[in-house]
Structures are given as C-alpha cells and as structure tokens.
Design a protein around this motif. Structure first.
Motif, PDB file in Angstrom:
ATOM      1  N   TRP A  39     -12.597  -3.693  -6.287  1.00  0.00           N
ATOM      2  CA  TRP A  39     -11.860  -2.495  -5.843  1.00  0.00           C
ATOM      3  C   TRP A  39     -12.688  -1.657  -4.876  1.00  0.00           C
ATOM      4  CZ3 TRP A  39      -7.001  -1.542  -5.585  1.00  0.00           C
ATOM      5  CH2 TRP A  39      -6.526  -0.245  -5.420  1.00  0.00           C
ATOM      6  N   ARG A  40     -13.968  -1.577  -5.070  1.00  0.00           N
ATOM      7  CA  ARG A  40     -14.818  -0.770  -4.201  1.00  0.00           C
ATOM      8  C   ARG A  40     -14.835  -1.303  -2.775  1.00  0.00           C
ATOM      9  NH1 ARG A  40     -20.981  -1.000  -5.971  1.00  0.00           N
ATOM     10  NH2 ARG A  40     -20.993   0.497  -4.250  1.00  0.00           N
ATOM     11  N   LYS A  41     -14.455  -2.569  -2.609  1.00  0.00           N
ATOM     12  CA  LYS A  41     -14.457  -3.188  -1.283  1.00  0.00           C
ATOM     13  C   LYS A  41     -13.108  -3.110  -0.586  1.00  0.00           C
ATOM     14  CE  LYS A  41     -17.973  -6.545  -2.749  1.00  0.00           C
ATOM     15  NZ  LYS A  41     -18.258  -7.987  -2.984  1.00  0.00           N
ATOM     16  N   THR A  42     -12.087  -2.629  -1.287  1.00  0.00           N
ATOM     17  CA  THR A  42     -10.760  -2.556  -0.686  1.00  0.00           C
ATOM     18  C   THR A  42     -10.694  -1.447   0.355  1.00  0.00           C
ATOM     19  OG1 THR A  42      -9.986  -1.083  -2.444  1.00  0.00           O
ATOM     20  CG2 THR A  42      -9.602  -3.437  -2.745  1.00  0.00           C
ATOM     21  N   VAL A  43      -9.805  -1.603   1.314  1.00  0.00           N
ATOM     22  CA  VAL A  43      -9.634  -0.585   2.354  1.00  0.00           C
ATOM     23  C   VAL A  43      -8.818   0.578   1.785  1.00  0.00           C
ATOM     24  CG1 VAL A  43      -9.815  -2.221   4.241  1.00  0.00           C
ATOM     25  CG2 VAL A  43      -7.572  -1.756   3.227  1.00  0.00           C
ATOM     26  N   TYR A  44      -8.955   1.726   2.414  1.00  0.00           N
ATOM     27  CA  TYR A  44      -8.263   2.918   1.930  1.00  0.00           C
ATOM     28  C   TYR A  44      -6.747   2.725   1.909  1.00  0.00           C
ATOM     29  CZ  TYR A  44     -12.581   5.656   2.145  1.00  0.00           C
ATOM     30  OH  TYR A  44     -13.843   6.144   1.944  1.00  0.00           O
ATOM     31  N   SER A  45      -6.218   2.004   2.872  1.00  0.00           N
ATOM     32  CA  SER A  45      -4.763   1.827   2.929  1.00  0.00           C
ATOM     33  C   SER A  45      -4.233   1.096   1.694  1.00  0.00           C
ATOM     34  CB  SER A  45      -4.369   1.070   4.202  1.00  0.00           C
ATOM     35  OG  SER A  45      -4.997  -0.208   4.250  1.00  0.00           O
ATOM     36  N   LYS A  46      -5.007   0.138   1.182  1.00  0.00           N
ATOM     37  CA  LYS A  46      -4.572  -0.575  -0.020  1.00  0.00           C
ATOM     38  C   LYS A  46      -4.595   0.354  -1.231  1.00  0.00           C
ATOM     39  CE  LYS A  46      -5.432  -4.702  -2.830  1.00  0.00           C
ATOM     40  NZ  LYS A  46      -6.181  -5.968  -2.945  1.00  0.00           N
ATOM     41  N   ARG A  47      -5.619   1.186  -1.335  1.00  0.00           N
ATOM     42  CA  ARG A  47      -5.687   2.142  -2.437  1.00  0.00           C
ATOM     43  C   ARG A  47      -4.542   3.150  -2.342  1.00  0.00           C
ATOM     44  NH1 ARG A  47     -12.111   3.478  -1.557  1.00  0.00           N
ATOM     45  NH2 ARG A  47     -12.793   1.298  -1.429  1.00  0.00           N
ATOM     46  N   ALA A  48      -4.284   3.606  -1.111  1.00  0.00           N
ATOM     47  CA  ALA A  48      -3.199   4.569  -0.903  1.00  0.00           C
ATOM     48  C   ALA A  48      -1.848   3.965  -1.265  1.00  0.00           C
ATOM     49  CB  ALA A  48      -3.195   5.043   0.545  1.00  0.00           C
ATOM     50  N   ASN A  49      -1.627   2.709  -0.917  1.00  0.00           N
ATOM     51  CA  ASN A  49      -0.360   2.059  -1.255  1.00  0.00           C
ATOM     52  C   ASN A  49      -0.148   2.028  -2.763  1.00  0.00           C
ATOM     53  OD1 ASN A  49       0.312   1.579   1.400  1.00  0.00           O
ATOM     54  ND2 ASN A  49      -0.521  -0.500   1.436  1.00  0.00           N
ATOM     55  N   LEU A  50      -1.216   1.783  -3.521  1.00  0.00           N
ATOM     56  CA  LEU A  50      -1.106   1.775  -4.975  1.00  0.00           C
ATOM     57  C   LEU A  50      -0.701   3.154  -5.491  1.00  0.00           C
ATOM     58  CD1 LEU A  50      -1.456   0.562  -7.803  1.00  0.00           C
ATOM     59  CD2 LEU A  50      -3.897   1.130  -7.654  1.00  0.00           C
ATOM     60  N   LEU A  51      -1.354   4.194  -4.986  1.00  0.00           N
ATOM     61  CA  LEU A  51      -1.035   5.554  -5.452  1.00  0.00           C
ATOM     62  C   LEU A  51       0.390   5.939  -5.085  1.00  0.00           C
ATOM     63  CD1 LEU A  51      -4.332   7.549  -4.725  1.00  0.00           C
ATOM     64  CD2 LEU A  51      -3.688   6.231  -6.749  1.00  0.00           C
ATOM     65  N   HIS A  52       0.831   5.591  -3.890  1.00  0.00           N
ATOM     66  CA  HIS A  52       2.224   5.867  -3.499  1.00  0.00           C
ATOM     67  C   HIS A  52       3.196   5.147  -4.427  1.00  0.00           C
ATOM     68  CE1 HIS A  52       1.818   8.343   0.002  1.00  0.00           C
ATOM     69  NE2 HIS A  52       1.209   7.446   0.746  1.00  0.00           N
ATOM     70  N   MET A  53       2.872   3.925  -4.797  1.00  0.00           N
ATOM     71  CA  MET A  53       3.756   3.162  -5.673  1.00  0.00           C
ATOM     72  C   MET A  53       3.824   3.800  -7.062  1.00  0.00           C
ATOM     73  SD  MET A  53       5.844   0.642  -5.783  1.00  0.00           S
ATOM     74  CE  MET A  53       5.415  -0.260  -4.296  1.00  0.00           C
TER      75      MET A  53
END
Length: 460
Positions: A39-53
């Motif tokens: 998870w620490r290597k994921t891009v911000y957009s992927k993390r943001a998509n999870l939070l939006h979901m």
C-alpha cells in the motif's frame, strides 16, 4: 469480555459477539504488515479512488447504517443519518485534497536544493468511541489510509455491529486485505497491543483514563500518539447577544446526540444582566422536547447510550445536589424503560462539586452568572479540560478578543463548537493533544523526511 449490542431504548440484548482470540489478532497484524509493504507504494490516485468508493457506499447504505447507529447507541435517527453524511464527506475530503496536502514542500536553503517529502510510517492502531461510531473512525482512517498507512481499529464494545460493517464497507470498496481491520477485543487488550513494535502510532478518542493508559504505553515504547478526550465546553453569552438565537443554539449545542458529545456546550456562562431572560427561555425550550424512541422521527430526546451511562450521570447530578447545587429543571432518571435521563439544569455550582469539574455526558446543563467579560473568561478557563467553547455577541471583535483568551483547542463565535472536514479538531490540557481533520489531521502520522541535494561545489 462480553461484546454485545444492547438497545438503550429498552435495555434489551439484541446480539452477542465472541471476542477475537489472540491468534486471530496476530493473524490480522501479519496481514496488515503485508498490506503496508504494498500500500505504501501505491499512487495517490489509487488511494483516493478507494476513499471515494467508501464514501459512495456509505451514502448508498445510509438508511441501513443510520438505523444501526440508533439501535446500538441510541442516537436520534435523523442525527444518525447526518453522521453518515458527514463521515462520507470526510472520506471524500481526503480523497480530493490528500495528494495536495502531502505534496513535496520545497525549501530554500542557502546552497543546493532541499525538500520535505511526506512518507507513511506503517501500521496504526485506532481506539474509537461509541458516541459517533462512523464519524470518529472516518476522521482517523481517511487521512491515514490516504497517507499510505494501514489501520487496525478497536471500536467501542457497545457498537460491535458498527465496527464490523465499516470493515465490510472497505472490503466492498475494493480495499486489499489488511488496509482496514476491525478488532473485536477489549480495552485492556488494546493497550497491550499498542506496545507491539509493529504498531507505529496510536490514536484514541475516549475518556481521560483510557487516554492516559494508551499514552503511557505509547510513550514507554517511543511511538506517536494522538488523544481526543473529554470536554467541558463553555457557552458564553454576552449582554449584547441575540438572546433568542443564543437560546436556540444552546439547546442544539447541549442536546445534540442527547448531550453525549465531547464538544457539547456544557457550561452556560451568561452575563448577569440577561441571565434571567436567557435561563427562562432556555428552560422553556428544554421542557418542550419530546422524549421517546430514537427510531421515531418525532422524538427530540432519546436514551443515553447505555444503562450504565444513565446511572453514572444521575449519580453526578445527585452528588452535586448533595453538595449544594440547585435543580432548576429535571434532576432525575425518567420513569420509563431504557437508559433515559430527564433534561436537567443545575445552578449555584461551586468548585468541588461534580457538576463543576467533571464532564457531564448527557442532557444536563450547568448554568452560571457572571458580571463581565473577565469573570466569564476566568470561569471558562477554570477547568481541567480544554477542548472547545463558544462566545455569543453582536460585537465580533469583542468575541474574538474573548476567544483568544479561552484556553481550548477550538472556539466558535455565535455558534456552538462544531465539526466539518476542513476544520481542525482537537484540544489542550486534559482534553488531549494532536489534531484531526483539515490539513492538520493528515500531518500526525507521517514521516516528514528532509531530502537535501548539495551542489558539487559545497564545502564542509
């Protein structure tokens, strides 16, 4: 330890849960370790998509989730709906703003280049309370998952279904296993877990005793902690205030969530020249509140979260009365099934009384008269707590001057202490330390790493 859903409207057990055995907690920890590596290597957009979901699912399931809150801890149903909306807004807020908050901060050294880069630190433990079972989790989980941390959450034992469903929502949203894990364990076991070297930070919202315990473990093991504890917020009304507006906000500020809110208005400090009028109108509005089942949309005052909570509050009131406090309204438990306490106003309070110094977590208001601004400020600051407060006046500059002298983490002018995603939340003194929400809330559990690039011509 018994982990149960008990409906506070009738004190009936709805469902019981088995506490997680040590081996299950260890498995969760191992899974969190594995998740963090990726998870620490994921891009911000992927993390943001999870939070939006997560936010989207919460809104889609709002009626179901709101009813669960009301069932487990007694919040009025419409307020439970509002909590789900606010929680979803927090997830969206960090999804939209997190990358900007966490972007490199360019410094200007005398030579070469330098920047601050924000990096995740690892597995975090969140110990969360029952009074806002979704909102409190959202303000801990959203910024930290956006950072790239992963979280283990020990939720309050009287809202187990809320704790379980939040993890379920993350899984439905597509979160990899270990990003968000709910732990069905006791408070003492959470304190032990906080000492584990794999836990890199601890956040707790709860009582002074729980905060002190967790902070001691975190400090002993050299790890960061954030604490949001109790409050005894002052609600100051000056002689030039719009009294009707102030009274209306006083009722909302004291009775929101049946008064079970850390930043609820608890001590009403009113300039003497308008004190009688304020008290009369305040009492009249409180008397008219309709008591009943929190699932009924017509109900304006529901039960407290548990029978113990109601009994403890009644004891605080009785101890204050025994010490000389005067009951203007209420003062007793209501004669009906469930964890109900009568709306209460206490006056003639003095240092040493329970209602003067202790947090009253329920529909009990403490009323004080003062002669001037200076007395109001002194009384507001005469508390071991320092969470929020409010000042009501038509003279905004006067209100700001008073706010500046109140020793709390937050002061609102012409509004009770409140919360929105973009405003920082936290206190001083025995109300804890650290901040949640806003850009400050994403700064607590992050490594602010300096990267310095020296010019080839730099010399020692």
């Amino acid at each position: 330890m018994s982990i149960q859903t008990i409906n506070p409207n009738n004190n009936q057990v709805v469902k019981s849960f088995t506490e997680m055995p040590p081996e299950a907690v260890e498995a969760a920890m191992i899974q969190a370790e594995k998740a963090f590596v990726l998870w620490r290597k994921t891009v911000y957009s992927k993390r943001a998509n999870l939070l939006h979901m997560v936010a989207m699912i919460m809104r889609e399931r709002k009626e179901e989730l709101a009813a669960m809150i009301t069932l487990e801890m007694g919040k009025l149903l419409d307020q439970s709906r509002g909590e789900i909306d606010l929680s979803a807004d927090i997830f969206d807020y960090y999804a939209l703003n997190g990358e900007n908050f966490l972007g490199d901060k360019i410094l200007d050294p005398k030579q070469g280049e330098a920047l601050i880069r924000h990096s995740p630190i690892g597995i975090l433990l969140g110990v969360e309370p029952w009074n806002f079972p979704f909102y409190q989790v959202a303000r801990f989980a959203a910024p930290n998952i956006m950072i790239g941390n992963v979280v283990l959450v020990k939720h309050a034992s009287n809202v187990p279904q809320c704790g379980i469903v939040i993890e379920e929502i993350f899984k439905t949203a597509g979160a990899p296993n270990g990003i968000y894990t709910n732990l069905l364990i006791s408070g003492p076991r959470a304190s032990v877990l906080a000492a584990d070297d794999r836990i890199k930070g601890v956040s707790l919202t709860g009582s002074e005793a729980a905060g002190s315990s967790i902070a001691a473990v975190a400090g002993k093991n050299l790890k960061k902690s954030v604490l949001e504890l109790g409050g005894n917020d002052a609600f100051i009304v000056l002689e030039d205030a719009d009294i009707d507006q102030a009274v209306s906000w006083a009722v909302i500020g004291r009775m929101n969530n049946t008064g079970q809110c850390c930043v609820a208005a608890k001590r009403f400090i009113v300039i003497d020249s308008i004190a009688d009028e304020f008290l009369s109108k305040f009492k009249a509005m409180l008397i008219d509140l309709k008591v009943g089942d929190p699932m009924d949309v017509e109900t304006e005052l529901g039960p407290l979260s548990s029978e113990k909570a109601a009994a403890d509050l009644a004891d605080q009131v009785q101890r204050s009365v025994d010490a000389g406090a005067k009951v203007v309204l209420g003062g007793k438990r209501l004669d009906r099934p469930g964890a109900f306490m009568a709306v209460t106003i206490l006056t003639d309070l003095k240092p040493g009384m329970a209602a003067y110094s202790e947090e009253l977590f329920g529909p009990v208001a403490s009323f004080y008269r003062v002669k001037n601004d200076e007395e109001a400020i002194m009384l507001a600051n005469d508390s071991s707590f320092g969470l929020g407060g409010s000042v009501f006046t038509k003279d905004i500059e006067r209100g700001k001057r008073i706010a500046d002298q109140i020793d709390t983490g937050m002061v609102f002018i012409n509004h009770p202490t409140w919360t929105t995603p973009e405003l920082p939340f936290g206190g001083t003194k025995h109300s804890g330390y650290g901040r949640e929400l806003s850009s400050l809330g994403i700064d607590e559990f992050v490594n602010k790493k300096l990267i310095r690039v020296s010019a080839l011509t730099d010399a020692f």
